[in-house]
Scaffold this motif. Structure first.
Motif, PDB file in Angstrom:
ATOM      1  N   GLU A  36       0.775  -1.133   0.237  1.00  0.00           N
ATOM      2  CA  GLU A  36      -0.085   0.201   0.094  1.00  0.00           C
ATOM      3  C   GLU A  36       0.852   1.164   0.011  1.00  0.00           C
ATOM      4  OE1 GLU A  36      -2.245   3.273   1.544  1.00  0.00           O
ATOM      5  OE2 GLU A  36      -0.617   2.464   2.628  1.00  0.00           O
ATOM      6  N   ARG A  37       1.946   1.342   0.847  1.00  0.00           N
ATOM      7  CA  ARG A  37       2.767   2.448   0.776  1.00  0.00           C
ATOM      8  C   ARG A  37       3.550   2.532  -0.376  1.00  0.00           C
ATOM      9  NH1 ARG A  37       5.980   4.980   4.863  1.00  0.00           N
ATOM     10  NH2 ARG A  37       4.375   4.883   5.993  1.00  0.00           N
ATOM     11  N   ILE A  80       6.664   1.990   8.111  1.00  0.00           N
ATOM     12  CA  ILE A  80       5.880   1.408   7.494  1.00  0.00           C
ATOM     13  C   ILE A  80       4.635   0.773   8.337  1.00  0.00           C
ATOM     14  CG2 ILE A  80       5.372  -0.626   5.818  1.00  0.00           C
ATOM     15  CD1 ILE A  80       6.818   1.025   4.585  1.00  0.00           C
ATOM     16  N   ARG A 110       1.263   4.000  -2.827  1.00  0.00           N
ATOM     17  CA  ARG A 110       0.997   5.453  -2.442  1.00  0.00           C
ATOM     18  C   ARG A 110       2.148   6.329  -2.878  1.00  0.00           C
ATOM     19  NH1 ARG A 110       0.760   7.823   2.617  1.00  0.00           N
ATOM     20  NH2 ARG A 110       1.045   6.031   3.528  1.00  0.00           N
ATOM     21  N   VAL A 111       3.405   5.690  -2.472  1.00  0.00           N
ATOM     22  CA  VAL A 111       4.506   6.553  -2.885  1.00  0.00           C
ATOM     23  C   VAL A 111       4.820   6.741  -4.271  1.00  0.00           C
ATOM     24  CG1 VAL A 111       7.182   6.324  -2.751  1.00  0.00           C
ATOM     25  CG2 VAL A 111       5.799   6.003  -0.731  1.00  0.00           C
ATOM     26  N   PHE A 171      11.858   4.995   1.770  1.00  0.00           N
ATOM     27  CA  PHE A 171      11.085   4.953   2.993  1.00  0.00           C
ATOM     28  C   PHE A 171      11.816   5.811   4.047  1.00  0.00           C
ATOM     29  CE2 PHE A 171      10.186   0.777   0.758  1.00  0.00           C
ATOM     30  CZ  PHE A 171       8.764   1.078   0.354  1.00  0.00           C
TER      31      PHE A 171
END
Lengths: 403, 230
Positions: free
Chosen positions: A43-44, A360, A47-48, A356
């Motif tokens: 998901e991250r 997370i 999104r990123v 990142f």
């Protein structure tokens, strides 16, 4: 009767049953945590990838994506932009001009990607306005915004004056403009943070000789974007000859495939982890059954068929798997909730062109956890099959002698 | 149905071991009629248990034939043998061998359950037979909560609950004190007479031999002597 017998049999040695079930519970918990983290990470990454640069869908001139040819601008950019903004489920759309250039200050020079943006609309597409680590977001020509990595490399800070040089895409003539560093940002997109000099769209188009024509239109949608198909449905009206309209998955196929890859990876992990646990399980189940061989012989002598005996043994194993798996689901989801709430710090980690900086945060994967638990129950049952078949085939008198 | 329950002709059971061939049974002929109370005696290793295993379809003779109620066991497949044991033969073992996770009532019901009888029929029959063996007040106890004598009475109840034509008892009194053993024998004699069931014992116990209607002595896998009483 088989169910009653099986249930009572597994509690004949409570300690052994609890310890064996506990290994399964721990396995399910571990995999549930991994699933939660993996889902959060995917998901991250999505999104990123979408917030930091590519948006939810993009429009380009045909062949631009393959060639990166700066002369390939989108025909009728303004009309297309207006049409895109009016589509249902399109939150906003913005135009970008993309070229190459050079930024210099004193004796320091760096080749950059020149990125011209419409500051107001861009705010609705990317997270850049929220990712200013120093200074402010650009608002007019003559200002430049860049990634903190690039700023460090060029040893500039907010307010520094720099020379931006870019070439006219048609004539090749170079133009130099004085720009002032308005803001430093961290987007999470490595290419943007290390290479992009972000200026006002008007300025970029003027320098590149592409006034009114953009290289890229980026769309932000009001729907969940994990799946490709809903995006395709929304952007379909924009498709026509001479331009390409693609969802974000085309721009970043690696991240797009990540969810499927993670699922396959987790399936492999389930099997690998279970194989490790299986040695203990096989030993425990075999020991428990070998100890009862004489009893099986008695049951056979009373008229119990081999198949019924096999069913009994398999049912016992299924119960054992169940006793381990159900608490595994509950504990796994509870512990995973901690990962959802507090996250796990991967600061400084870079993966697939994305860095990142924040923890997370996991995303609970309830169906995934249940699937893992069900797989464990099935695998535990399969492990018992060998012993079950062996017991079923034993002659009663042989079993009564202890197998 | 003929009055002959067991017909054995030239039964041999040889085992091959690293030390050579062991002749556990070496040519036994035996006919047992319905309602007999037969004791098979002999020293350890004489072949008593092997003979009982052959009669009970738990083992297969190396040579010769065994017939139960006129049906040759060698012609039956495993499933049919299991059904034969379930429907026509009751077993009583030296070590009781009750199913430890089942209650007294459930142990007695077990064979009837395998036969597919309904719950109420099973309960009724099991309770009646447990009353006959004097265990009406212990229906819900687990085997581990019973004395050896009580466990063996449950084993007898289990063996006869489904009304088999033949009950095989392998040294049923061996682990019991003499008073309990005698009580058990009296109970089995009573059941033998009440239901006209055929009982075949393997035993060392003089008390069993004394009560048998026929006594067969085995030695080295062969019938050494046969003695009819009454």
């Amino acid at each position: 009767m088989i169910i009653k017998l099986a249930w009572r049999n597994i509690w004949r040695n409570k300690r052994r049953t609890i310890l064996t079930a506990l290994t399964l519970t721990i396995g399910v918990v571990a995999l549930s945590m991994m699933l939660t983290l993996a889902a959060g990470m995917v998901e991250r990454m999505i999104r990123v990838a979408t917030h930091s640069r590519i948006g939810d869908a993009q429009i380009h001139a045909a062949h631009y994506l393959e060639t990166q040819d700066e002369t390939l601008t989108i025909p009728s950019t303004t009309a297309l932009l207006e049409q895109a903004r009016k589509l249902p489920d399109v939150k906003d759309a913005t135009a970008r001009s993309i070229g190459i250039g050079v930024l210099s200050i004193a004796d320091r020079t760096s080749g950059i990607q020149l990125l011209g943006i419409d500051p107001e609309h861009e705010k609705n597409i990317t997270n850049w306005s929220e990712r200013i680590v120093d200074g402010e977001y650009i608002s007019e020509p003559g200002q430049v915004m860049m990634g903190s990595h690039l700023a460090e490399k060029l040893e500039v800070e907010v307010g520094s004056k720099m020379i931006l040089t870019a070439a006219n895409v048609t004539t090749g003539e170079t133009t130099a403009e004085l720009v002032r560093v308005k803001g430093l940002l961290y987007t999470g997109d490595v290419a943007t943070d290390r290479q992009a000099a972000i200026v006002h769209l008007d300025m970029a188009q003027k320098m590149m000789g592409t006034r009114g024509q953009a290289h890229e239109i980026v769309l932000k949608l009001n729907i969940p974007i994990e799946q490709r198909e809903p995006i395709e449905a929304i952007i379909a009206p924009l498709k026509r000859d001479g331009i390409s309209v693609e969802p974000w998955q085309t721009m970043n196929p690696i991240v797009a495939q990540m969810k499927g890859l993670m699922e396959s990876y987790m399936d492999v992990m389930v099997v690998v982890l279970f194989m490790i646990l299986a040695f203990g399980l096989i030993n425990t189940i075999s020991m428990s059954l070998l100890e009862r061989m004489r009893e099986f012989g008695v049951m056979r002598s009373l008229g119990t068929s081999g198949s019924m005996l096999a069913k009994l043994i398999v049912t016992e194993a299924a119960f054992l798997g169940f006793i381990g798996a159900v608490p595994g689901i509950v504990c796994g989801l509870l512990i995973s909730q901690l990962l959802v709430t507090y996250g796990l710090d991967f600061a400084g980690t870079t993966a697939y062109g994305m860095e990142f900086r924040e923890p997370i945060y996991g995303q609970l994967d309830i169906p995934g956890t249940v699937r893992v638990a069900v797989m464990f129950v099935i695998l535990t049952t399969l492990v018992s099959l060998f012993t079950a078949i062996r017991a079923a085939r034993l002659e009663p008198v042989e079993a009564m002698r202890g197998g | 149905m003929s009055d002959v329950v067991i017909e054995i002709e030239g039964a041999k059971r040889h085992y091959t071991t690293p030390a050579g061939v062991v002749k556990a049974l070496d040519g036994v002929d035996l006919t047992v009629e319905r309602g007999e109370f037969l004791a098979i005696a002999g020293p350890s290793g004489s072949g008593k248990s092997t003979l009982l295993n052959l009669i009970g379809a738990l083992d297969t003779p190396t040579e010769g034939s065994v017939k139960i109620d006129g049906t040759s066991l060698s012609e039956m497949r495993e499933k049919a043998l299991a059904e034969l044991r379930r429907d026509r033969i009751g077993f009583v073992f030296q070590a009781y061998n009750l199913i430890p996770v089942l209650s007294v009532l459930e142990n007695v019901e077990y064979v009837m359950l395998l036969q597919g009888k309904g719950a109420s029929e099973r309960h009724k029959a099991a309770k009646e037979i447990l009353a006959e063996v004097g265990l009406s007040d212990m229906l819900d106890r687990r085997p581990v909560e019973l004395s050896g004598g009580q466990q063996q009475r449950v084993a007898v109840a289990r063996a006869i609950a489904a009304k088999p034509s033949l009950v095989l008892a392998d040294e049923p009194t061996a682990n019991l004190d003499s008073a309990t053993g005698i009580a058990l024998l009296e109970m089995m004699q009573s059941l033998n007479k009440t239901y006209n069931m055929t009982f075949v014992f393997s035993t060392h116990d003089q008390e069993v031999m004394a009560r048998a209607t026929r006594l067969i002595r085995l030695r080295d896998g062969k019938i050494e002597s046969e003695e009819r009483r009454g």
